[in-house]
Design an enzyme around this catalytic site. Structure first.
Site, short mmCIF file in Angstrom:
data_model
loop_
_atom_site.label_atom_id
_atom_site.label_comp_id
_atom_site.label_asym_id
_atom_site.label_seq_id
_atom_site.Cartn_x
_atom_site.Cartn_y
_atom_site.Cartn_z
CE LYS A 266 35.39 48.51 44.26
NZ LYS A 266 34.60 48.71 43.66
NE ARG A 267 40.32 45.33 34.98
CZ ARG A 267 41.75 46.27 34.43
NH1 ARG A 267 42.29 45.51 34.45
NH2 ARG A 267 42.27 47.31 34.31
#
Ligand code: GLU
Length: 491
Positions: A266-267
């Site tokens: 997700k980063r």
């Protein structure tokens, strides 16, 4: 012990044998997601590679939902995965099968292993195992110590009537290796693999057993999955061997990394397929982008799904990881937006368009070449529809108010005289007028743009005039001129 030195080969020889024996051979692949999260880039890529391989070879593509982890699997996630695949048009031929509905088959396999002497009952309690583990110098290196392997069949049968037990797979001595058709030869020493549990004490099958039982019963010939599953493969090969059945071929796909070469997460921004849809990415663009990750497909524009399947070569999948480059996805998406069939584009745009009036073809034609997503496209189109927009402060401050007040009325008058409202004629008029008055073209272009769309950027000014049409253009120029003359008030 009946299993001595055994070398496993999951090899082409069996398949070639199959072709000779049955006079025909059909590729059957599968995608087997666990519904514990949305369909992400990595999963979609695995699904796509399987789909393309089936398409290319005239084979079948099976979808199986691995929902055995009851605590983590949800119906919503299953629906979300199906939605993602459907949106990408990664169409399966069989299924979806649900692993949770096939428990009996898995249990049968465990019993068969037991019967054939390739598995044994283990009566060690958790506490006993913990105790023995603690005695190790390094408990983290614990592997089951094969304590119960030595129990005779008679004793085991007898104890089974009253005691709790699990069933463990007997890992044979020697090496377990296979010819991975992506990674080449992969080899494990059996000392690296413990006698793992195939059936828990409550009778529930464990992951590796379920996968083998399902792959076998569904007739899967090739397993193409992420390389994070490499460590499961020797265990699965041990089960195939124990069941006395030929294993399929295995190919493990390298992972997809973020730009910083770390595992995609997700980063790194959007990774869920449906989130890309919401960001205005077209399904075919994402399909092309996924198909290009670590494969021989590398194009500067989008190909049709059929063309990709035709060109796709499984032998050319790269052994090393590929990087997820969002800019490349945007590039492909922009390319597709600017080149696709106009009616199809309109259909896509409808999902992002919130006004009653829909932009006409001319407006679409001049804006689509400058838009990388459907969201950008719809933003770029709003000025064509919305009349009562405000002027962007910073663009307004850059306009020479004096010159505009002095000359713009006459400029509008000149434009009014144009009978054929096309780019060339508008440009001719604008440049001619600028020259006559000793102005620079930009003295007319900048205010025109601001008055037409309310901001400093737009398609080429002549395209813009053309696409907006004469009447609307002149109306907006007059409104702008009045605004300047009145010192910043709409009149
Ligand atoms: N269910 C596994 C996963 O979601 C895939 C198993 C397999 O492909 O063998 O990662």
């Amino acid at each position: 012990n009946e299993i001595s030195q055994v070398d496993f080969h999951s090899g082409e020889e069996f398949l070639i044998f199959g072709i000779i024996l049955f006079g025909g051979f059909m590729v059957k692949v599968r995608f087997a997601p666990s519904p514990t999260g949305y369909l992400h880039i990595g999963g979609a890529r695995t699904a796509l590679v399987n789909y393309l391989y089936a398409q290319k070879t005239g084979g079948k593509f099976v979808l199986r939902i691995e929902d055995t982890d009851e605590n983590r699997s949800t119906k919503d996630m299953t629906a979300a995965i199906l939605e993602g695949l459907e949106w990408l048009k990664i169409q399966w031929d069989e299924g979806p099968f649900f692993q949770s509905e096939r428990k009996e088959l898995h249990q049968e396999c465990a019993l068969k292993l037991l019967e054939r002497g390739f598995a044994y009952r283990c009566f060690c309690s958790k506490e006993e195992i913990e105790e023995r583990k603690k005695r190790l110098e390094n408990p983290a290196e614990w592997k089951y110590d094969k304590n119960c392997r030595a129990i005779s069949k008679e004793e085991s049968d007898k104890r089974a009537a009253t005691e709790k037990f699990v069933i463990r797979c007997k890992i044979p001595e020697g090496k377990i290796e296979w010819n991975d058709f992506v990674k080449g030869k992969i080899s494990f020493n059996s000392s690296e693999i413990e006698d793992f549990v195939v059936l828990r004490s409550d009778g529930s099958p464990t992951y590796n057993l379920s996968v083998v039982a399902d792959d076998y019963s569904l007739g899967i010939t090739h397993i193409l999955r992420g390389e994070d599953h490499i460590s499961n493969t020797p265990k699965q090969l041990a089960i195939y061997k124990g069941l006395g059945i030929e294993p399929p071929l295995f190919g493990h796909l390298p992972l997809i990394l973020g730009k910083d070469r770390k595992k995609l997460s997700k980063r790194h921004g959007t990774t869920s397929v449906i989130a890309f849809k919401k960001e205005g990415i077209l399904s075919l663009a994402l399909f092309n982008f996924l198909a290009s990750l670590g494969t021989n497909i590398d194009e500067e524009k989008c190909l049709s799904r059929e063309e990709i399947a035709r060109r796709f070569e499984i032998e050319k999948i790269k052994k090393s990881s590929s990087v997820f480059d969002y800019d490349k996805l945007l590039f492909l998406n922009g390319k597709l937006i600017s080149e696709m069939d106009l009616n199809e584009l309109k259909e896509e745009l409808k999902n992002f368009w919130e006004f009653q009036e829909f932009p006409d073809d001319k407006a679409l034609a001049v804006t689509r070449t400058r838009s990388r997503t459907l969201i950008e496209l719809s933003k770029n189109l709003i000025p064509f529809i919305k009349e009562d927009f405000e002027y962007d402060e910073s663009s307004l401050s850059k306009i020479d108010k004096e010159k505009t007040s002095k000359y713009f009325g006459q400029f509008i008058f000149h434009l009014e005289k144009i009978s054929e409202w096309i780019q060339d004629k508008i440009e001719q008029e604008l440049r001619g007028f600028a020259e006559e008055k000793g102005l620079k073209a930009k003295d007319l272009i900048h205010p025109s743009r601001l008055f037409l769309v309310g901001k400093g950027e737009s398609p080429s000014i002549f395209d813009l005039f053309y696409a907006m049409g004469k009447e609307k253009s002149l109306r907006r120029l007059k409104r702008g001129l009045n605004f300047i003359k009145s010192g910043g008030k709409d009149v």
